[in-house]
Structures are given as C-alpha cells and as structure tokens.
Design a protein around this motif. Structure first.
Motif, PDB file in Angstrom:
ATOM      1  N   ALA A  10      37.913  61.009  40.183  1.00  0.00           N
ATOM      2  CA  ALA A  10      38.498  62.152  39.483  1.00  0.00           C
ATOM      3  C   ALA A  10      39.359  61.711  38.299  1.00  0.00           C
ATOM      4  O   ALA A  10      40.173  60.805  38.415  1.00  0.00           O
ATOM      5  N   GLY A  11      39.131  62.347  37.163  1.00  0.00           N
ATOM      6  CA  GLY A  11      39.959  62.123  35.993  1.00  0.00           C
ATOM      7  C   GLY A  11      39.672  60.863  35.193  1.00  0.00           C
ATOM      8  O   GLY A  11      40.297  60.630  34.161  1.00  0.00           O
ATOM      9  N   ILE A  12      38.736  60.059  35.626  1.00  0.00           N
ATOM     10  CA  ILE A  12      38.490  58.778  34.952  1.00  0.00           C
ATOM     11  C   ILE A  12      37.916  58.971  33.551  1.00  0.00           C
ATOM     12  O   ILE A  12      38.264  58.229  32.631  1.00  0.00           O
ATOM     13  N   ASP A  13      37.085  59.988  33.363  1.00  0.00           N
ATOM     14  CA  ASP A  13      36.481  60.201  32.045  1.00  0.00           C
ATOM     15  C   ASP A  13      37.503  60.540  30.968  1.00  0.00           C
ATOM     16  O   ASP A  13      37.219  60.419  29.784  1.00  0.00           O
ATOM     17  N   ASP A  14      38.694  60.951  31.370  1.00  0.00           N
ATOM     18  CA  ASP A  14      39.734  61.321  30.407  1.00  0.00           C
ATOM     19  C   ASP A  14      40.680  60.168  30.067  1.00  0.00           C
ATOM     20  O   ASP A  14      41.570  60.336  29.234  1.00  0.00           O
ATOM     21  N   LEU A  15      40.483  59.009  30.709  1.00  0.00           N
ATOM     22  CA  LEU A  15      41.404  57.888  30.510  1.00  0.00           C
ATOM     23  C   LEU A  15      41.077  57.102  29.240  1.00  0.00           C
ATOM     24  O   LEU A  15      39.907  56.902  28.902  1.00  0.00           O
ATOM     25  N   SER A  16      42.116  56.646  28.575  1.00  0.00           N
ATOM     26  CA  SER A  16      41.931  55.717  27.461  1.00  0.00           C
ATOM     27  C   SER A  16      41.554  54.354  28.037  1.00  0.00           C
ATOM     28  O   SER A  16      41.671  54.129  29.256  1.00  0.00           O
ATOM     29  N   PHE A  17      41.136  53.450  27.187  1.00  0.00           N
ATOM     30  CA  PHE A  17      40.809  52.103  27.655  1.00  0.00           C
ATOM     31  C   PHE A  17      42.010  51.467  28.346  1.00  0.00           C
ATOM     32  O   PHE A  17      41.897  50.907  29.437  1.00  0.00           O
ATOM     33  N   GLU A  18      43.171  51.576  27.721  1.00  0.00           N
ATOM     34  CA  GLU A  18      44.372  50.948  28.256  1.00  0.00           C
ATOM     35  C   GLU A  18      44.770  51.552  29.600  1.00  0.00           C
ATOM     36  O   GLU A  18      45.161  50.827  30.517  1.00  0.00           O
ATOM     37  N   GLN A  19      44.650  52.868  29.722  1.00  0.00           N
ATOM     38  CA  GLN A  19      44.984  53.521  30.980  1.00  0.00           C
ATOM     39  C   GLN A  19      44.030  53.070  32.092  1.00  0.00           C
ATOM     40  O   GLN A  19      44.460  52.766  33.206  1.00  0.00           O
ATOM     41  N   ALA A  20      42.737  53.032  31.786  1.00  0.00           N
ATOM     42  CA  ALA A  20      41.737  52.613  32.777  1.00  0.00           C
ATOM     43  C   ALA A  20      41.945  51.156  33.169  1.00  0.00           C
ATOM     44  O   ALA A  20      41.884  50.809  34.348  1.00  0.00           O
ATOM     45  N   ARG A  21      42.228  50.302  32.190  1.00  0.00           N
ATOM     46  CA  ARG A  21      42.457  48.886  32.461  1.00  0.00           C
ATOM     47  C   ARG A  21      43.674  48.680  33.348  1.00  0.00           C
ATOM     48  O   ARG A  21      43.634  47.923  34.321  1.00  0.00           O
ATOM     49  N   ASP A  22      44.757  49.376  33.026  1.00  0.00           N
ATOM     50  CA  ASP A  22      45.986  49.231  33.813  1.00  0.00           C
ATOM     51  C   ASP A  22      45.801  49.745  35.236  1.00  0.00           C
ATOM     52  O   ASP A  22      46.254  49.114  36.198  1.00  0.00           O
ATOM     53  N   GLU A  23      45.127  50.876  35.373  1.00  0.00           N
ATOM     54  CA  GLU A  23      44.899  51.403  36.714  1.00  0.00           C
ATOM     55  C   GLU A  23      43.956  50.497  37.497  1.00  0.00           C
ATOM     56  O   GLU A  23      44.140  50.297  38.700  1.00  0.00           O
ATOM     57  N   LEU A  24      42.974  49.930  36.841  1.00  0.00           N
ATOM     58  CA  LEU A  24      42.076  48.991  37.508  1.00  0.00           C
ATOM     59  C   LEU A  24      42.862  47.806  38.052  1.00  0.00           C
ATOM     60  O   LEU A  24      42.635  47.359  39.179  1.00  0.00           O
ATOM     61  N   GLY A  25      43.821  47.314  37.281  1.00  0.00           N
ATOM     62  CA  GLY A  25      44.676  46.228  37.754  1.00  0.00           C
ATOM     63  C   GLY A  25      45.456  46.621  39.001  1.00  0.00           C
ATOM     64  O   GLY A  25      45.586  45.831  39.942  1.00  0.00           O
ATOM     65  N   ARG A  26      45.952  47.859  39.023  1.00  0.00           N
ATOM     66  CA  ARG A  26      46.684  48.338  40.195  1.00  0.00           C
ATOM     67  C   ARG A  26      45.768  48.470  41.415  1.00  0.00           C
ATOM     68  O   ARG A  26      46.148  48.120  42.533  1.00  0.00           O
ATOM     69  N   VAL A  27      44.553  48.950  41.181  1.00  0.00           N
ATOM     70  CA  VAL A  27      43.588  49.094  42.279  1.00  0.00           C
ATOM     71  C   VAL A  27      43.247  47.728  42.855  1.00  0.00           C
ATOM     72  O   VAL A  27      43.217  47.550  44.080  1.00  0.00           O
ATOM     73  N   VAL A  28      43.008  46.750  41.997  1.00  0.00           N
ATOM     74  CA  VAL A  28      42.682  45.404  42.464  1.00  0.00           C
ATOM     75  C   VAL A  28      43.842  44.834  43.277  1.00  0.00           C
ATOM     76  O   VAL A  28      43.634  44.262  44.358  1.00  0.00           O
ATOM     77  N   ALA A  29      45.061  45.009  42.791  1.00  0.00           N
ATOM     78  CA  ALA A  29      46.230  44.507  43.519  1.00  0.00           C
ATOM     79  C   ALA A  29      46.345  45.168  44.889  1.00  0.00           C
ATOM     80  O   ALA A  29      46.630  44.502  45.891  1.00  0.00           O
ATOM     81  N   GLU A  30      46.082  46.456  44.935  1.00  0.00           N
ATOM     82  CA  GLU A  30      46.167  47.175  46.211  1.00  0.00           C
ATOM     83  C   GLU A  30      45.063  46.713  47.170  1.00  0.00           C
ATOM     84  O   GLU A  30      45.299  46.551  48.362  1.00  0.00           O
ATOM     85  N   LEU A  31      43.871  46.471  46.643  1.00  0.00           N
ATOM     86  CA  LEU A  31      42.792  45.960  47.484  1.00  0.00           C
ATOM     87  C   LEU A  31      43.120  44.569  48.017  1.00  0.00           C
ATOM     88  O   LEU A  31      42.817  44.248  49.162  1.00  0.00           O
ATOM     89  N   GLU A  32      43.737  43.745  47.177  1.00  0.00           N
ATOM     90  CA  GLU A  32      44.113  42.401  47.610  1.00  0.00           C
ATOM     91  C   GLU A  32      45.153  42.429  48.723  1.00  0.00           C
ATOM     92  O   GLU A  32      45.163  41.566  49.589  1.00  0.00           O
ATOM     93  N   GLN A  33      46.025  43.424  48.707  1.00  0.00           N
ATOM     94  CA  GLN A  33      47.045  43.555  49.752  1.00  0.00           C
ATOM     95  C   GLN A  33      46.445  44.084  51.041  1.00  0.00           C
ATOM     96  O   GLN A  33      47.003  43.870  52.112  1.00  0.00           O
ATOM     97  N   GLY A  34      45.336  44.785  50.931  1.00  0.00           N
ATOM     98  CA  GLY A  34      44.677  45.339  52.107  1.00  0.00           C
ATOM     99  C   GLY A  34      45.122  46.760  52.390  1.00  0.00           C
ATOM    100  O   GLY A  34      46.308  47.004  52.600  1.00  0.00           O
ATOM    101  N   ALA A  35      44.162  47.658  52.381  1.00  0.00           N
ATOM    102  CA  ALA A  35      44.456  49.060  52.692  1.00  0.00           C
ATOM    103  C   ALA A  35      44.514  49.229  54.209  1.00  0.00           C
ATOM    104  O   ALA A  35      43.880  48.473  54.944  1.00  0.00           O
ATOM    105  N   PRO A  36      45.271  50.218  54.667  1.00  0.00           N
ATOM    106  CA  PRO A  36      45.422  50.409  56.108  1.00  0.00           C
ATOM    107  C   PRO A  36      44.125  50.754  56.841  1.00  0.00           C
ATOM    108  O   PRO A  36      43.967  50.401  57.995  1.00  0.00           O
ATOM    109  N   THR A  37      43.201  51.449  56.172  1.00  0.00           N
ATOM    110  CA  THR A  37      41.962  51.842  56.846  1.00  0.00           C
ATOM    111  C   THR A  37      40.751  51.452  55.999  1.00  0.00           C
ATOM    112  O   THR A  37      40.859  51.249  54.782  1.00  0.00           O
TER     113      THR A  37
END
Length: 78
Positions: A10-37
């Motif tokens: 949701a909402g990804i098509d409206d993101l600028s390159f910088e916004q998508a890149r920064d959020e991707l970095g956050r997603v990767v960091a969260e995946l590296e920490q391990g999600a609860p489920t």
C-alpha cells in the motif's frame, strides 16, 4: 493471503526514490532483527520486494532521461 500483500504494498507507488530507499533500509533492518511471527516476516519481505521494485522504476526512469538528454546533445553537435 491476498489482503496481506495489498497491505504490504500500500502506498508504494506514491513514494519518491528517496522515500522508497529509506523505507527499504528500515524493512531490511527489521527483517535482520527478526519479526515475531512468520506472517509478519512475510509481510515485511513482500513490502521490501515492492520497495525495491519502486526504486528500480525510479532508476530506470532516470537512466532513460539521461540517455535522452545525451542523445539530444549528440544530435545537436552533428
């Protein structure tokens, strides 16, 4: 599981390159920490894939613009 994919992208098509890149970095960091489920991990993975695709769209668009500008400049010199 279709609802998960919709929420994950949701909402990804409206993101600028910088916004998508920064959020991707956050997603990767969260995946590296391990999600609860497993379901949360899958949702993060899907969002990360969609964000990476959005970044690629921006980069391909930028390449096309640069190629067009270069072609126009070369055509003007001939």
């Amino acid at each position: 599981m279709t609802g998960t994919n919709d929420a994950a992208t949701a909402g990804i098509d409206d993101l600028s390159f910088e916004q998508a890149r920064d959020e991707l970095g956050r997603v990767v960091a969260e995946l590296e920490q391990g999600a609860p489920t497993l379901e949360q991990s899958l949702a993060l993975w899907e969002r990360g894939e969609a964000l990476a695709a959005r970044c690629e769209q921006w980069l391909m668009g930028a390449k096309q613009r640069l190629d067009a500008a270069r072609d126009a400049a070369e055509g003007g010199e001939a």
